[in-house]
Write a protein that holds these residues in place. Structure first.
Motif, PDB file in Angstrom:
ATOM      1  N   ASN A 121     -19.728 -13.689  12.653  1.00  0.00           N
ATOM      2  CA  ASN A 121     -19.516 -13.684  14.100  1.00  0.00           C
ATOM      3  C   ASN A 121     -18.044 -13.937  14.434  1.00  0.00           C
ATOM      4  O   ASN A 121     -17.471 -13.276  15.314  1.00  0.00           O
ATOM      5  CB  ASN A 121     -20.383 -14.744  14.773  1.00  0.00           C
ATOM      6  CG  ASN A 121     -21.840 -14.322  14.878  1.00  0.00           C
ATOM      7  OD1 ASN A 121     -22.149 -13.132  14.810  1.00  0.00           O
ATOM      8  ND2 ASN A 121     -22.737 -15.281  15.055  1.00  0.00           N
ATOM      9  N   TYR A 122     -17.429 -14.871  13.744  1.00  0.00           N
ATOM     10  CA  TYR A 122     -16.002 -15.163  13.953  1.00  0.00           C
ATOM     11  C   TYR A 122     -15.154 -13.936  13.630  1.00  0.00           C
ATOM     12  O   TYR A 122     -14.272 -13.540  14.414  1.00  0.00           O
ATOM     13  CB  TYR A 122     -15.600 -16.339  13.077  1.00  0.00           C
ATOM     14  CG  TYR A 122     -14.147 -16.743  13.196  1.00  0.00           C
ATOM     15  CD1 TYR A 122     -13.752 -17.762  14.059  1.00  0.00           C
ATOM     16  CD2 TYR A 122     -13.162 -16.104  12.437  1.00  0.00           C
ATOM     17  CE1 TYR A 122     -12.415 -18.137  14.163  1.00  0.00           C
ATOM     18  CE2 TYR A 122     -11.828 -16.469  12.537  1.00  0.00           C
ATOM     19  CZ  TYR A 122     -11.454 -17.481  13.400  1.00  0.00           C
ATOM     20  OH  TYR A 122     -10.132 -17.829  13.515  1.00  0.00           O
ATOM     21  N   SER A 124     -16.139 -10.816  13.394  1.00  0.00           N
ATOM     22  CA  SER A 124     -16.487  -9.683  14.258  1.00  0.00           C
ATOM     23  C   SER A 124     -15.745  -9.755  15.588  1.00  0.00           C
ATOM     24  O   SER A 124     -15.222  -8.740  16.071  1.00  0.00           O
ATOM     25  CB  SER A 124     -18.003  -9.663  14.484  1.00  0.00           C
ATOM     26  OG  SER A 124     -18.350  -8.662  15.408  1.00  0.00           O
ATOM     27  N   ARG A 125     -15.714 -10.945  16.192  1.00  0.00           N
ATOM     28  CA  ARG A 125     -15.041 -11.094  17.488  1.00  0.00           C
ATOM     29  C   ARG A 125     -13.559 -10.758  17.387  1.00  0.00           C
ATOM     30  O   ARG A 125     -12.959 -10.249  18.339  1.00  0.00           O
ATOM     31  CB  ARG A 125     -15.223 -12.519  18.017  1.00  0.00           C
ATOM     32  CG  ARG A 125     -16.630 -12.842  18.488  1.00  0.00           C
ATOM     33  CD  ARG A 125     -16.655 -14.137  19.279  1.00  0.00           C
ATOM     34  NE  ARG A 125     -16.230 -15.278  18.469  1.00  0.00           N
ATOM     35  CZ  ARG A 125     -17.051 -16.051  17.776  1.00  0.00           C
ATOM     36  NH1 ARG A 125     -18.350 -15.781  17.771  1.00  0.00           N
ATOM     37  NH2 ARG A 125     -16.589 -17.075  17.083  1.00  0.00           N
ATOM     38  N   ARG A 126     -12.968 -11.008  16.237  1.00  0.00           N
ATOM     39  CA  ARG A 126     -11.527 -10.783  16.059  1.00  0.00           C
ATOM     40  C   ARG A 126     -11.215  -9.488  15.305  1.00  0.00           C
ATOM     41  O   ARG A 126     -10.061  -9.220  14.983  1.00  0.00           O
ATOM     42  CB  ARG A 126     -10.912 -11.988  15.321  1.00  0.00           C
ATOM     43  CG  ARG A 126     -10.914 -13.240  16.179  1.00  0.00           C
ATOM     44  CD  ARG A 126     -10.791 -14.504  15.369  1.00  0.00           C
ATOM     45  NE  ARG A 126     -10.744 -15.688  16.222  1.00  0.00           N
ATOM     46  CZ  ARG A 126     -11.827 -16.226  16.800  1.00  0.00           C
ATOM     47  NH1 ARG A 126     -13.016 -15.666  16.605  1.00  0.00           N
ATOM     48  NH2 ARG A 126     -11.717 -17.290  17.573  1.00  0.00           N
ATOM     49  N   LYS A 127     -12.255  -8.720  15.025  1.00  0.00           N
ATOM     50  CA  LYS A 127     -12.116  -7.440  14.311  1.00  0.00           C
ATOM     51  C   LYS A 127     -11.352  -7.603  12.996  1.00  0.00           C
ATOM     52  O   LYS A 127     -10.382  -6.892  12.705  1.00  0.00           O
ATOM     53  CB  LYS A 127     -11.442  -6.390  15.197  1.00  0.00           C
ATOM     54  CG  LYS A 127     -12.277  -5.983  16.406  1.00  0.00           C
ATOM     55  CD  LYS A 127     -11.631  -4.853  17.187  1.00  0.00           C
ATOM     56  CE  LYS A 127     -12.503  -4.445  18.362  1.00  0.00           C
ATOM     57  NZ  LYS A 127     -11.917  -3.333  19.152  1.00  0.00           N
ATOM     58  N   GLY A 226     -15.367  -4.054  14.728  1.00  0.00           N
ATOM     59  CA  GLY A 226     -15.927  -5.390  14.723  1.00  0.00           C
ATOM     60  C   GLY A 226     -17.429  -5.411  14.520  1.00  0.00           C
ATOM     61  O   GLY A 226     -18.053  -6.479  14.542  1.00  0.00           O
ATOM     62  N   GLU A 242     -27.794 -10.241  15.428  1.00  0.00           N
ATOM     63  CA  GLU A 242     -27.818 -11.502  14.689  1.00  0.00           C
ATOM     64  C   GLU A 242     -29.231 -11.891  14.262  1.00  0.00           C
ATOM     65  O   GLU A 242     -29.447 -12.324  13.122  1.00  0.00           O
ATOM     66  CB  GLU A 242     -27.222 -12.615  15.546  1.00  0.00           C
ATOM     67  CG  GLU A 242     -27.169 -13.965  14.843  1.00  0.00           C
ATOM     68  CD  GLU A 242     -26.494 -15.031  15.697  1.00  0.00           C
ATOM     69  OE1 GLU A 242     -26.999 -16.170  15.700  1.00  0.00           O
ATOM     70  OE2 GLU A 242     -25.466 -14.719  16.346  1.00  0.00           O
TER      71      GLU A 242
END
Length: 275
Positions: A121-122, A124-127, A226, A242
């Motif tokens: 998740n971390y 993914s959010r920051r690609k 992402g 998720e």
């Protein structure tokens, strides 16, 4: 034949139970050494046994004498060579893990899944691109040897740090073995499937490729979009949510994974397969 005819039904049951117990122990010992260097060592021992049998059959005196000398000290050599595996077996036996999973195993696995979800998740959010491979029945040692040994517990902090761009370990795959981060920056075989979408890059092809040569499953985070994807059995589901990802990890890797029905996972989660 006379032995069997003289057995009582109680002795039949006793022999059957004896055989089942020995089979069960041998099965779990095989699971213990699977995917480790002990497998290759066992093959070497098998070759020595074959040579000894040939020397005995053809009465090759010198060779037979040499093999007998080797077997004389063989027991001590086995304890030395297999020391890591024997220590691991004794540790698991002491924790009650050799022949079954405890409640502590389930709690630890839940913690590991939580750390994996935090990580993806971390990223993914920051690609930030990432590729995490989980070993199952097929050993991945030949691929861990291509990377950098880590041998660490699974934590989101470590995984995130590994995949941060321009760090020494970010380029390549992380391989998880026996509930530990075994190695990072590992090279994987790329899938040559011509039907894979052209939108998928090297990470996705590597994730599919490792699932084609064995039964490993992989989580991929796309650097471009992402999106989080899951690869298994030569197929990949892109942009998996998720809840589905957590459920699939429990089904395929959890303490009771062997008891779950194995369905094509894109059908199980109502997702569309790619590749």
């Amino acid at each position: 034949m006379n032995y069997l005819s003289n057995l009582t039904w109680q002795e039949y049951i006793k022999d059957a139970v004896d055989i089942l117990i020995v089979t069960y122990i041998i099965y779990h010992l095989i699971l213990l050494v699977r995917g480790t260097r002990a497998v290759q060592l066992l093959k070497g021992i098998l070759v020595l046994i074959v040579i000894w049998a040939i020397s005995t059959w053809f009465d090759l005196y010198t060779l037979k004498w040499l093999m007998n000398q080797m077997f004389t000290f063989g027991v001590l050599a086995i304890f030395i060579i297999f020391q890591p595996e024997l220590r691991r077996a004794l540790e698991q036996l002491g924790r009650g893990k050799l022949f079954g999973r405890s409640t502590a195993d389930e709690e630890e696995f839940g913690r590991e899944v939580g750390e994996i979800i935090k990580t993806v998740n971390y990223l993914s959010r920051r690609k930030i691109g990432a590729l995490i491979v989980f070993e199952r029945d097929t050993g991945l040692n030949e691929y861990t040897e291509s990377g950098i040994p880590v041998q660490s517990v699974i934590t989101s902090q470590l995984l995130i740090n590994i995949f941060i761009p321009n760090t020494p370990l970010h380029d390549g795959a992380v391989i998880v073995q026996d509930h530990k981060i075994s190695a990072a920056a590992c090279y994987l075989p790329l899938s040559e499937n011509p039907f894979i979408s052209k939108e998928l890059g090297t990470r996705h092809r590597a994730a599919i490729g490792i699932s084609e040569v064995g039964d490993a499953i992989s989580i991929v985070v796309s650097e471009e979009t992402g999106q989080i994807s899951l690869a298994i059995d030569g197929q990949v589901v892109r942009d998996i949510n998720e809840e589905s990802l957590i459920s699939k990890l429990y089904v395929e890797l959890g303490p009771n994974s062997g008891e779950n029905e194995k369905k094509p996972f894109w059908r199980k989660w109502g997702a569309k397969k790619h590749g």
